[in-house]
Design a protein around this motif. Structure first.
Motif, PDB file in Angstrom:
ATOM      1  N   SER A 140      52.431  -9.073   2.004  1.00  0.00           N
ATOM      2  CA  SER A 140      51.564 -10.232   3.570  1.00  0.00           C
ATOM      3  C   SER A 140      51.783 -11.455   3.600  1.00  0.00           C
ATOM      4  N   SER A 141      51.878 -11.779   4.806  1.00  0.00           N
ATOM      5  CA  SER A 141      52.002 -13.477   4.524  1.00  0.00           C
ATOM      6  C   SER A 141      51.427 -13.849   5.804  1.00  0.00           C
ATOM      7  N   VAL A 198      50.202 -19.728  13.798  1.00  0.00           N
ATOM      8  CA  VAL A 198      49.757 -18.768  13.456  1.00  0.00           C
ATOM      9  C   VAL A 198      50.485 -17.863  13.038  1.00  0.00           C
ATOM     10  N   ILE A 199      51.127 -17.512  12.353  1.00  0.00           N
ATOM     11  CA  ILE A 199      51.728 -16.225  11.935  1.00  0.00           C
ATOM     12  C   ILE A 199      51.226 -15.229  10.937  1.00  0.00           C
ATOM     13  N   PHE A 200      50.815 -13.782  11.140  1.00  0.00           N
ATOM     14  CA  PHE A 200      50.690 -13.081  10.212  1.00  0.00           C
ATOM     15  C   PHE A 200      51.974 -12.004  10.229  1.00  0.00           C
ATOM     16  N   SER A 219      61.016   0.452   3.705  1.00  0.00           N
ATOM     17  CA  SER A 219      59.750   0.242   3.871  1.00  0.00           C
ATOM     18  C   SER A 219      59.790  -0.442   4.962  1.00  0.00           C
ATOM     19  N   SER A 220      58.601  -0.946   5.812  1.00  0.00           N
ATOM     20  CA  SER A 220      58.661  -1.056   6.226  1.00  0.00           C
ATOM     21  C   SER A 220      57.525  -2.223   7.018  1.00  0.00           C
ATOM     22  N   GLY A 221      57.265  -2.775   8.232  1.00  0.00           N
ATOM     23  CA  GLY A 221      56.262  -4.252   8.283  1.00  0.00           C
ATOM     24  C   GLY A 221      56.027  -4.725   9.721  1.00  0.00           C
ATOM     25  N   TYR A 222      55.677  -5.475   9.521  1.00  0.00           N
ATOM     26  CA  TYR A 222      55.299  -6.360  11.658  1.00  0.00           C
ATOM     27  C   TYR A 222      54.498  -7.666  11.608  1.00  0.00           C
ATOM     28  N   SER A 223      55.029  -8.025  12.126  1.00  0.00           N
ATOM     29  CA  SER A 223      54.510  -9.871  12.215  1.00  0.00           C
ATOM     30  C   SER A 223      53.868  -9.684  13.370  1.00  0.00           C
TER      31      SER A 223
END
Length: 431
Positions: A282-283, A248-250, A226-230
Motif C-alpha cells: 500500500s502507499s 491525499v491519495i491512498f 494481482s489487483s488494486g485500487y486508489s
C-alpha cells in the motif's frame, strides 16, 4: 565530445523551432494545424566532471532548479476539424519525446511515440470521447517534477469520456488504460474515474479520484496476478495571485506504479529479487503545493510532500522469523523564490530538504540542496517560458548516503563524498 556538441546543437535547433511556432496555427477553412512542445537543454559540471543529479536514494524526484543533468524534449502536432460555428468536432494529436542524460551519446535513435490519440468532441453534453495513447490529465508539483497523478503515460491503448458536465457541480471523467510488459503476454488494466471541479466557494473546488487496476499473471517472471485500487482527492484554491493544491491519495496493490512518469504497475521482482508483494502493499501520499506570484516583484512556490509505502513483505532474522513490515518513508519540503528586477530578468533561489528511510536496507538520512540563478526570461510570471538560467548549486547529504548520491555513468567523482557543487547553463521552454 563531438557527439555531445551535436546533441546540444540539435536540441538548440529544436528550441528555435519551438519559438518560431509558438502560438502559431495554420487554418484552412474548417481545418486547423498547430504545434506545441517542451524542451530543456544545457551544459553543466559537478565536481570537475560531467554534471550529475542530487536526489535522495530510491527517489527519482528532486528539487529541479540547477539540478537536471539531462536534455529532454517533446514535440506535438495537432489537427482539428471545426464546423461552421468554429466548434472543435474532431482532433488528432501525435507527440514524440526524447530523453538524453548528460554525457550520453544516445541521440541517434528516433524519439519514441509519447502520445497518439484522437477525440470526438461534444458527444454527450459537451463530453468528449477519446481513444489512443496519451498523457491522461496529469497532475504534478512542477518544482519537483513530481507527477502525483499520471494514469496513462506509457500505456499501450486507452479510451475514455471526459468533461461530462454535471449542472453547477463540476464534471465527470471515466477512462480505461491497457499496459503491456515486455515481449510476453503480461498486461495490466486501469479504470480511472474522476469527479472534478466540484465548487465549494467562488475560489475553491474539490476533486475526487477512484481507480481499479488488474495485472494478469506473468508466466515468464513467475509472478501471480494481482489487483488494486486508489482512492483520493484534492482541494484547489485560486484567487488573484495565489494558487494552492492539497492532495491525499491512498493506493493499494497493483495501483502502485513504477514511478511518477508511468501508469505501469510496480514490478514484484527485480533481477530475481522479490521487492514487492503487490496484494499486501500500500502507499499513502500527502502533497501540498502553494504558489504566489504578483508578476511584478515577487513569486514563490512552496512544496511539501510525504509518502509512506508498505512494500507488502516482511524483514526476517537469521532464522527466517518474520519481523516488521518493510516500508519506506519519503518526506520533502522546499521552496523556490523569484525576485523580479524587470520583465526579462529575475533572481531565483531554490532550497529543499529530502528525507528518506528504508527499513529493509537500513538506509536513513537527508539531502539538502540550494541553487541560485539569475534568470533571463520571456516575461513576468513564475511559469513564464522560455527562460535561460546560469546556475550554481550546492548539495549536502548524510554520511549514510555516501556512495548513493552524486554519481552517474559518466561521473563518479563525488561518490566518496557527502557534498558537491554543480554549475552550468540551462534553457527551458514550452509552447
Amino acid at each position: 565530445m563531438k557527439n555531445n556538441i551535436f546533441t546540444k546543437i540539435g536540441f538548440s535547433l529544436f528550441a528555435i523551432t519551438g519559438v518560431l511556432f509558438k502560438s502559431q496555427k495554420i487554418n484552412l477553412h474548417s481545418h486547423e494545424l498547430s504545434v506545441n512542445g517542451y524542451l530543456r537543454t544545457g551544459i553543466g559540471w559537478s565536481g570537475g566532471g560531467q554534471m550529475v543529479n542530487f536526489n535522495a536514494p530510491e527517489s527519482i524526484h528532486k528539487f529541479r532548479l540547477g539540478n537536471e543533468a539531462n536534455h529532454y524534449g517533446e514535440l506535438q502536432f495537432n489537427y482539428r476539424y471545426k464546423n461552421r460555428d468554429s466548434v472543435n468536432l474532431y482532433e488528432v494529436s501525435y507527440m514524440m519525446s526524447k530523453f538524453i542524460p548528460y554525457g550520453s551519446n544516445d541521440y541517434k535513435q528516433f524519439p519514441e511515440t509519447a502520445q497518439l490519440y484522437g477525440k470526438i468532441n461534444k458527444v454527450i453534453k459537451n463530453a468528449n470521447l477519446w481513444v489512443g495513447k496519451r498523457y491522461y490529465d496529469r497532475r504534478n508539483v512542477e518544482m519537483l517534477d513530481y507527477f502525483w497523478l499520471n494514469s496513462g503515460q506509457n500505456s499501450q491503448l486507452g479510451i475514455g469520456i471526459e468533461n461530462y458536465q454535471v449542472k453547477n457541480s463540476g464534471n465527470l471523467n471515466l477512462a480505461l488504460m491497457r499496459f503491456k510488459y515486455g515481449n510476453n503476454d503480461a498486461h495490466s488494466y486501469v479504470t480511472d474515474f474522476r469527479y472534478l471541479d466540484l465548487p465549494l466557494s467562488e475560489y475553491s473546488k474539490l476533486n475526487f479520484l477512484g481507480q481499479f487496476s488488474f495485472k494478469n499473471r506473468n508466466n515468464i517472471k513467475v509472478t501471480p496476478k494481482s489487483s488494486g485500487y486508489s482512492l483520493g482527492g484534492w482541494w484547489t484554491y485560486s484567487k488573484k495571485n495565489i494558487t494552492h493544491t492539497s492532495t491525499v491519495i491512498f493506493r493499494k496493490g497493483s495501483s502502485i506504479t513504477e514511478s511518477a512518469y508511468t501508469g505501469k504497475t510496480m514490478p514484484e521482482n527485480i533481477d530475481g529479487t522479490s521487492i514487492y508483494q503487490l496484494d499486501n502493499s500500500s502507499s499513502f501520499d500527502v502533497i501540498n503545493n502553494f504558489v504566489y506570484d504578483d508578476k511584478r516583484k515577487h513569486a514563490i512556490q512552496v512544496a511539501l510532500t510525504y509518502q509512506y509505502r508498505n512494500l507488502g513483505v516482511k524483514n526476517t532474522d537469521g532464522s527466517n522469523i518474520l519481523l516488521n513490515n518493510i516500508s519506506r518513508n519519503w518526506f520533502s519540503i522546499g521552496f523556490r523564490y523569484l525576485y523580479y528586477l524587470d520583465k526579462h530578468f529575475n533572481l531565483a533561489l531554490e532550497a529543499g530538504n529530502d528525507y528518506m528511510k528504508n527499513n529493509r536496507s537500513g538506509i536513513e538520512g537527508s539531502l539538502q540542496k540550494i541553487t541560485f540563478s539569475p534568470q533571463i526570461s520571456w516575461d513576468y510570471g513564475y511559469y513564464s517560458r522560455p527562460v535561460l538560467r546560469p546556475f550554481i548549486t550546492y548539495a549536502h547529504w548524510s554520511q549514510n548516503f555516501s556512495g548513493l548520491i552524486g554519481g552517474s555513468d559518466f561521473n563518479t567523482r563525488l561518490l566518496k563524498k557527502n557534498n558537491g557543487i554543480s554549475f552550468g547553463l540551462q534553457l527551458e521552454i514550452w509552447w
